[in-house]
Design an enzyme around this catalytic site. Structure first.
Site, PDB file in Angstrom:
ATOM      1  N   ASP A   1       3.167 -12.584  -7.118  1.00  0.00           N
ATOM      2  CA  ASP A   1       3.388 -12.731  -5.684  1.00  0.00           C
ATOM      3  C   ASP A   1       2.040 -12.894  -4.965  1.00  0.00           C
ATOM      4  OD1 ASP A   1       4.994 -12.784  -3.445  1.00  0.00           O
ATOM      5  OD2 ASP A   1       6.168 -11.054  -4.069  1.00  0.00           O
TER       6      ASP A   1
ATOM      7  N   ASP B   1      11.449 -16.165   1.205  1.00  0.00           N
ATOM      8  CA  ASP B   1      12.533 -15.489   0.476  1.00  0.00           C
ATOM      9  C   ASP B   1      13.920 -15.977   0.872  1.00  0.00           C
ATOM     10  OD1 ASP B   1      10.411 -14.156  -0.467  1.00  0.00           O
ATOM     11  OD2 ASP B   1      11.112 -12.152   0.056  1.00  0.00           O
TER      12      ASP B   1
HETATM   13  C1  GLA Z   1       8.063 -11.293  -1.817  1.00  0.00           C
HETATM   14  C2  GLA Z   1       8.734 -12.260  -2.776  1.00  0.00           C
HETATM   15  C3  GLA Z   1      10.104 -11.750  -3.145  1.00  0.00           C
HETATM   16  C4  GLA Z   1       9.979 -10.372  -3.783  1.00  0.00           C
HETATM   17  C5  GLA Z   1       9.233  -9.444  -2.854  1.00  0.00           C
HETATM   18  C6  GLA Z   1       8.875  -8.139  -3.528  1.00  0.00           C
HETATM   19  O1  GLA Z   1       8.720 -11.243  -0.600  1.00  0.00           O
HETATM   20  O2  GLA Z   1       8.805 -13.547  -2.212  1.00  0.00           O
HETATM   21  O3  GLA Z   1      10.740 -12.640  -4.028  1.00  0.00           O
HETATM   22  O4  GLA Z   1       9.320 -10.484  -5.009  1.00  0.00           O
HETATM   23  O5  GLA Z   1       8.027 -10.013  -2.401  1.00  0.00           O
HETATM   24  O6  GLA Z   1       8.175  -7.298  -2.690  1.00  0.00           O
END
Ligand code: GLA
Length: 610
Positions: free
Chosen positions: A220, A275
Site C-alpha cells: 500500500d 478503494d
Molecule cells: C488502503 C487500500 C485498501 C486496504 C486499506 C488497508 O485503503 O487501498 O485496499 O488495503 O488501505 O488499510
C-alpha cells in the site's frame, strides 16, 4: 442498415429462464451428457445445466440437419464448464482478502475459518486459492526493529495460519506499506504505526516470504504518500527485496491510481483506483477509470480493479465500513463481477465467504465467466463501441485473431438501453452464434448486427463464435499504449509531460488523447496493428488541432514517415494519411515528436491500398 438481412433478436430479461416453463434436467446427470428436447417455449437453442454435466439441445429451435453440429457445440460448452487451472501465474490471481468485510479487525480464527470454507464451498475448486491478510495483523515493531504481530488477533503469530492455508492446498497473502505507516494507522489503528516497509525492506521480506512463507504481497502507499516518496523508485526497490528472498511471490502495487507502464516491469498487478465499496457509483467509477488500460496488461501482468464486492447485496451487507457500503442489486453485482472478468482483473473476493449468499456463490463460480477472466491469452478487453454510458467490450478467446471472441455489453446508465451490436465493430463476419455466459445457453445466431436490450446497471456477457474473422481497421488513441501515461495527478513529477484523454464531441469513441510529444519518451504506440496479408497499407490518422504541426509515424521502430497537419482557424478534426508496406502479422505503430507537443490524437485507421 438492411433490416431484412439481419436476424434480430431481443435478449430476454434475466428473470425469464427455462426453469418453470419446461423441465430442464431433474434426472441425474452423467458426465458429458447431451440430450435433445422439444420445447416450443424455451428461449434457448442449447443450454448447459448448472452443474456443467449435461447439455440440452432444443429441437424446436434448430434444423434437424444441424443436429450433429449442435451436439459438437454442446460438447464444447460442456468442456468449457470445467474448472480453470488454479494459481496460473500467467492469468489473473483469484482468491479472497480480509479487508472489505473485516477491516483491520482480523484474527487467526477468521482467516482459518475462511480458508476452510473456501476449501469446501466450491470456491477453491473454482480457482479461488489465495487467502490474503490485509491491514491489521501488526502491532508496531520491537525496539530492535523486528515486526511485532498483534498478540490479541494472532496469539500464536502468523506461521500456524499460513501452514493451515497451505495444508488446505491454498496460498497465503500478506500486506504492508511502502512508507513507515500503514493505511489503517491513519484511521486510528495504532498497530500500523511504524509497521510499514520503509527502512525494513530486506528484513520484512525475509520474514514474510522465507520464514512465514507467504505467497502474495500487497504493498500500500499511505505512508509512502505522506513521506512524498517517488512511486516508481520505491516500488522498484521493494520488488528487488522480494526477489532477493528467492521466493516466487505475486507482488501487488496499491497506489489507488494507474501508476504508469513501469508497474508491469516490477510487479504482477497494480491497483487503478481508490478503494472499492459495495456501492454502484464506486463500482462504475472504477470501471470507467480502467476501460482504456488494456494495452498496459499482458500475460502475468494485470490492472487490478480492486477487491470484489460480489456477495455484498443491498440490505444484506456485512462490512467494516458501515454506510459507505449500501450494497449492490443483483444486476449491479453481475455487472461488477462480469466486468472484472472481461477486464482481466484479479478476482479477489471481499465478502464473508463463510456464509455466502447462494446466488452470489453461483455467480462468482460461473465457469464461463471465469474462463473469460482466465483465458490463456491473458488479454484485457478493449472498448469496441460506445453509446453514451453503454459500452461494448471485446477480447479474443483462446486464439489470437481467431473466430471466437468474449464480448460484454455493459450498461452503466440509469435507464434501460437497446443497443445494436455491430459485428463489424467486433471484427467478426458471417453467421455468429451467441452463447450467453450467465444463462449458460446458446441464445441464437445473427449476421451483421443484433439488437440487445440491457437493463439499467446491468450487463450481458457472451462468447461469440463467428464463421469468419475480419481485419481490424480502426484503432482508438484512448486504447493505445501511452508510454508516459499515469493517473497519479502530477505528484513527485514536476515538469514531466503526462498524456491525458478526455471526451470531445465528434471524436471516434468520444475521446481524444492530448499532451503527447515534447520529448523522446512521451509517445503513443498501437502495439498490435495486425494485418493478415502482406502489402501496402494506408495509415490514416485522425487528429484535432488548430496549429500547424509536424511529427513522425514509425512502424516497428524502423520505418518512419513525416506528416504535416495544416493550421486552421479553430481546433477541428483533420485526417492525415501515409502509406507503408506491411508484412503479414502484428506491427507497432508509434507517433513521436521529440520537441513539440502533438495535436490531439483521435484514432488510426488501417486499410489496404487498392
Ligand atoms: C488502503 C487500500 C485498501 C486496504 C486499506 C488497508 O485503503 O487501498 O485496499 O488495503 O488501505 O488499510
Amino acid at each position: 442498415m438492411n433490416v431484412n438481412s439481419v436476424f434480430k433478436f431481443l435478449v430476454l430479461s434475466a428473470s425469464i429462464t427455462c426453469a418453470g416453463v419446461c423441465a430442464y434436467g431433474a434426472a441425474p446427470a452423467r458426465v458429458y451428457d447431451v440430450e435433445f428436447i422439444e420445447c416450443a417455449k424455451c428461449p434457448y437453442r442449447m443450454r448447459v445445466s448448472d452443474d456443467g454435466k449435461k447439455a440440452y439441445i432444443n429441437l424446436s429451435r434448430i434444423d434437424a440437419a444441424r443436429k450433429d453440429a449442435m451436439k459438437k457445440r454442446a460438447e464444447r460448452f460442456l468442456d468449457l464448464a470445467g474448472s480453470v487451472k488454479s494459481a496460473n501465474p500467467m492469468t489473473p490471481l483469484m482468491g479472497w482478502s480480509s479487508w472489505n468485510t473485516f477491516g483491520a479487525e482480523i484474527s487467526e480464527g477468521v482467516i482459518v475459518e475462511t480458508a476452510r470454507a473456501m476449501a469446501t464451498n466450491g470456491l477453491k475448486e473454482a480457482g479461488y486459492v489465495y487467502v490474503n491478510l490485509d491491514d491489521g495483523f501488526f502491532d508496531g515493531r520491537y525496539p530492535d526493529g523486528r515486526l511485532r504481530i498483534h498478540a490479541r488477533r494472532f496469539p500464536e503469530g502468523l506461521k500456524g495460519t499460513v501452514d493451515t492455508i497451505h495444508a488446505l492446498g491454498m496460498k497465503a497473502g500478506i500486506y504492508s506499506d511502502a512508507g513507515t505507516n500503514t493505511c489503517a494507522s491513519f484511521g486510528g489503528e495504532k498497530g500500523g504505526k511504524g509497521a510499514g516497509l520503509w527502512g525494513h525492506d530486506a528484513e520484512d521480506c525475509k520474514l514474510f516470504f522465507n520464514e512465514l512463507e507467504f505467497d502474495f504481497f500487497k504493498v500500500d502507499y499511505c505512508g509512502g504518500y505522506q513521506q512524498k516518496l517517488v512511486e516508481r523508485d520505491r516500488f522498484t526497490e521493494i520488488s528487488k527485496a522480494i526477489k532477493a528472498t528467492g521466493r516466487d511471490v505475486h507482488y501487488n502495487i496499491c497506489r489507488w491510481a494507474f501508476p504508469g507502464a513501469w508497474a508491469a516491469d516490477v510487479s504482477h498487478s497494480w491497483r487503478t483506483s481508490g478503494d472499492i465499496r459495495a456501492d454502484w457509483e464506486v463500482v462504475k467509477f472504477i470501471v470507467t477509470n480502467s476501460l482504456y488500460l488494456a494495452s498496459y496488461a499482458k500475460p502475468g501482468r494485470f490492472n487490478d480493479l480492486d477487491m470484489l464486492e460480489a456477495g455484498m447485496l443491498k440490505g444484506k451487507v456485512k462490512s467494516a465500513f458501515g454506510k459507505t457500503d449500501p450494497g449492490l442489486t443483483r444486476e449491479e453485482e453481475l455487472s461488477h463481477f462480469g466486468m472484472w472478468c472481461i477486464m482481466t482483473s484479479p478476482l479477489v473476493l471481499g465478502c464473508d465467504v463463510r456464509n455466502m449468499d447462494a446466488e452470489s456463490l453461483k455467480l462468482v463460480t460461473n465457469p464461463y465467466l471465469l474462463k473469460m477472466n482466465q483465458d490463456p491469452l491473458a488479454l484485457q478487453a478493449y472498448v469496441a463501441a460506445r453509446e453514451g454510458e453503454t459500452y461494448l467490450l471485446v477480447k479474443d478467446a483462446f486464439e489470437r485473431y481467431g473466430k471466437s471472441r468474449w464480448v460484454a455489453l455493459y450498461n452503466a446508465d440509469d435507464i434501460e438501453k437497446e443497443f445494436t451490436i455491430k459485428a463489424r465493430d467486433l471484427d467478426l463476419g458471417g453467421r455468429i452464434a451467441a452463447f450467453d455466459l450467465v444463462e449458460r445457453a446458446d441464445i441464437g445466431e445473427f449476421e451483421g448486427e443484433v439488437t440487445v436490450r440491457v437493463r439499467p446497471h446491468s450487463s450481458k456477457f457472451y462468447l461469440f463464435d463467428a464463421s469468419s474473422r475480419l481485419e481490424r481497421t480502426r484503432y482508438e488513441a484512448e486504447g493505445s499504449f501511452l508510454a508516459e501515461y499515469d493517473n497519479l495527478g502530477g505528484r513527485c513529477q514536476v515538469g514531466r509531460i503526462v498524456p491525458k484523454w478526455y471526451d470531445v464531441e465528434g471524436a471516434s469513441g468520444g475521446i481524444v488523447v492530448a499532451n503527447l510529444g515534447g520529448n523522446d519518451k512521451n509517445h503513443l504506440t498501437w502495439k498490435d496493428v495486425h494485418v493478415s496479408r502482406p502489402g501496402r497499407y494506408v495509415l490514416t490518422l485522425r487528429v484535432r488541432s488548430d496549429k500547424e504541426s509536424v511529427f513522425n509515424i514509425h512502424v516497428d521502430k524502423s520505418k518512419a514517415e513525416t506528416v504535416v497537419v495544416p493550421a486552421s482557424a479553430k481546433p477541428e478534426f483533420k485526417d492525415v494519411a501515409v502509406a507503408f508496406d506491411l508484412t503479414k502479422g502484428s506491427h507497432e505503430i508509434s507517433i513521436y515528436n521529440f520537441k513539440a507537443i502533438l495535436p490531439e490524437i483521435d484514432c488510426l485507421t488501417v486499410t489496404p491500398c487498392r
